[in-house]
Motif scaffolding. Structure first.
Motif, PDB file in Angstrom:
ATOM      1  N   THR A 120     163.914  -2.182 -14.643  1.00 53.52           N
ATOM      2  CA  THR A 120     164.806  -1.061 -14.335  1.00 53.52           C
ATOM      3  C   THR A 120     166.035  -1.100 -15.222  1.00 53.52           C
ATOM      4  O   THR A 120     166.486  -0.072 -15.725  1.00 53.52           O
ATOM      5  N   ASP A 121     166.564  -2.296 -15.455  1.00 58.64           N
ATOM      6  CA  ASP A 121     167.745  -2.447 -16.298  1.00 58.64           C
ATOM      7  C   ASP A 121     167.438  -1.998 -17.722  1.00 58.64           C
ATOM      8  O   ASP A 121     168.240  -1.317 -18.347  1.00 58.64           O
ATOM      9  N   PHE A 122     166.252  -2.350 -18.232  1.00 54.26           N
ATOM     10  CA  PHE A 122     165.881  -1.930 -19.584  1.00 54.26           C
ATOM     11  C   PHE A 122     165.780  -0.409 -19.662  1.00 54.26           C
ATOM     12  O   PHE A 122     166.266   0.205 -20.609  1.00 54.26           O
ATOM     13  N   ARG A 123     165.161   0.210 -18.661  1.00 54.68           N
ATOM     14  CA  ARG A 123     165.065   1.685 -18.651  1.00 54.68           C
ATOM     15  C   ARG A 123     166.454   2.308 -18.578  1.00 54.68           C
ATOM     16  O   ARG A 123     166.717   3.322 -19.226  1.00 54.68           O
ATOM     17  N   ARG A 124     167.361   1.717 -17.789  1.00 49.04           N
ATOM     18  CA  ARG A 124     168.729   2.235 -17.701  1.00 49.04           C
ATOM     19  C   ARG A 124     169.429   2.126 -19.054  1.00 49.04           C
ATOM     20  O   ARG A 124     170.086   3.058 -19.492  1.00 49.04           O
ATOM     21  N   ARG A 126     168.042   2.133 -21.983  1.00 50.87           N
ATOM     22  CA  ARG A 126     167.442   3.130 -22.872  1.00 50.87           C
ATOM     23  C   ARG A 126     167.984   4.527 -22.543  1.00 50.87           C
ATOM     24  O   ARG A 126     168.313   5.308 -23.443  1.00 50.87           O
ATOM     25  N   ARG A 127     168.102   4.850 -21.261  1.00 53.43           N
ATOM     26  CA  ARG A 127     168.652   6.150 -20.841  1.00 53.43           C
ATOM     27  C   ARG A 127     170.099   6.290 -21.295  1.00 53.43           C
ATOM     28  O   ARG A 127     170.512   7.329 -21.799  1.00 53.43           O
ATOM     29  N   ILE A 128     170.885   5.228 -21.125  1.00 58.53           N
ATOM     30  CA  ILE A 128     172.283   5.279 -21.545  1.00 58.53           C
ATOM     31  C   ILE A 128     172.379   5.448 -23.058  1.00 58.53           C
ATOM     32  O   ILE A 128     173.220   6.192 -23.560  1.00 58.53           O
ATOM     33  N   GLY A 129     171.489   4.787 -23.804  1.00 53.35           N
ATOM     34  CA  GLY A 129     171.470   4.956 -25.261  1.00 53.35           C
ATOM     35  C   GLY A 129     171.187   6.397 -25.654  1.00 53.35           C
ATOM     36  O   GLY A 129     171.849   6.962 -26.534  1.00 53.35           O
ATOM     37  N   ALA A 130     170.205   7.013 -24.986  1.00 55.18           N
ATOM     38  CA  ALA A 130     169.913   8.425 -25.255  1.00 55.18           C
ATOM     39  C   ALA A 130     171.106   9.292 -24.868  1.00 55.18           C
ATOM     40  O   ALA A 130     171.460  10.249 -25.577  1.00 55.18           O
ATOM     41  N   GLY A 131     171.754   8.942 -23.764  1.00 56.44           N
ATOM     42  CA  GLY A 131     172.936   9.677 -23.334  1.00 56.44           C
ATOM     43  C   GLY A 131     174.071   9.559 -24.333  1.00 56.44           C
ATOM     44  O   GLY A 131     174.800  10.522 -24.578  1.00 56.44           O
ATOM     45  N   ASN A 132     174.239   8.382 -24.947  1.00 56.36           N
ATOM     46  CA  ASN A 132     175.293   8.219 -25.951  1.00 56.36           C
ATOM     47  C   ASN A 132     175.110   9.176 -27.116  1.00 56.36           C
ATOM     48  O   ASN A 132     176.069   9.772 -27.600  1.00 56.36           O
ATOM     49  N   LEU A 133     173.866   9.326 -27.566  1.00 60.12           N
ATOM     50  CA  LEU A 133     173.602  10.274 -28.657  1.00 60.12           C
ATOM     51  C   LEU A 133     173.906  11.699 -28.204  1.00 60.12           C
ATOM     52  O   LEU A 133     174.588  12.456 -28.902  1.00 60.12           O
ATOM     53  N   GLN A 134     173.437  12.064 -27.024  1.00 59.96           N
ATOM     54  CA  GLN A 134     173.704  13.399 -26.489  1.00 59.96           C
ATOM     55  C   GLN A 134     175.205  13.645 -26.357  1.00 59.96           C
ATOM     56  O   GLN A 134     175.716  14.702 -26.728  1.00 59.96           O
TER      57      GLN A 134
END
Length: 191
Positions: A120-124, A126-134
């Motif tokens: 779950t931490d890894f998925r979070r 990855r989501r935060i990384g995508a959010g940083n780009l957005q």
């Protein structure tokens, strides 16, 4: 807004109300901590994030708020695009872009009862990384030099993150190119 798995400090709403007495304040967020034993790395991560939030708040505005608990003025709400990745960043930073103050009050505590599993931490992450780009693309107005503290915190905390892999690749390439003539760059390339 709060997470169902978080317990709030008893005075959380009183502290928010006190901060909202200032008519220039648009949102208030609090600190975040983990209750679960053995949360080691995750607890260390959140302790570091809390220190960063304090520093950002000291120079202008916290760059986003902990999603476990934050409050904003109802009259200021604007719906976020449906594809928004990190609402706990986008909503408060949208207020900052519109000229409102966002307050970080670490005395307001959100205590998370459930530690994340490694998967779950890894998925979070990855989501935060995508959010940083957005966020870099959508919230570029936070780089306004008329608010140097906000601009610096945003540029260093969010704006540079999507560029970091490219900067690391460029550093590796430069070290490899310079390695044959320098022990320092050979060691950097090997590292």
């Amino acid at each position: 807004l709060s997470d169902a798995s978080a317990i709030l400090s008893l005075d959380a709403l009183r502290r928010v109300a006190a901060r909202m007495r200032d008519p220039k304040v648009g949102a208030v967020g609090g600190g975040y901590a983990l209750f679960a034993e053995g949360a080691g790395r995750e607890a260390a991560f959140w302790a570091a994030q809390t220190a960063v939030k304090r520093a950002e708040a000291a120079i202008g505005a916290p760059i986003g708020l902990h999603g476990a608990f934050y409050a904003f003025r109802r009259a200021l709400h604007r719906p976020l695009p449906v594809d928004t990745v990190n609402d706990d960043f986008a909503l408060p930073m949208g207020l900052v872009e519109r000229g409102w103050r966002v307050i970080y009050d670490p005395e307001i505590r959100a205590l998370e009862l459930e530690a994340s599993a490694a998967s779950t931490d890894f998925r979070r992450r990855r989501r935060i990384g995508a959010g940083n780009l957005q966020q870099s693309l959508r919230h570029w107005r936070l780089l306004d030099p008329r608010r140097p503290g906000v601009a610096l915190a945003y540029a260093s905390g969010k704006g540079l993150r999507p560029l970091t892999p490219f900067a690391m690749a460029a550093a590796l390439g430069g070290s490899l190119a310079l390695a044959p003539g320098s022990a320092v760059f050979a060691a950097a390339a090997a590292g």
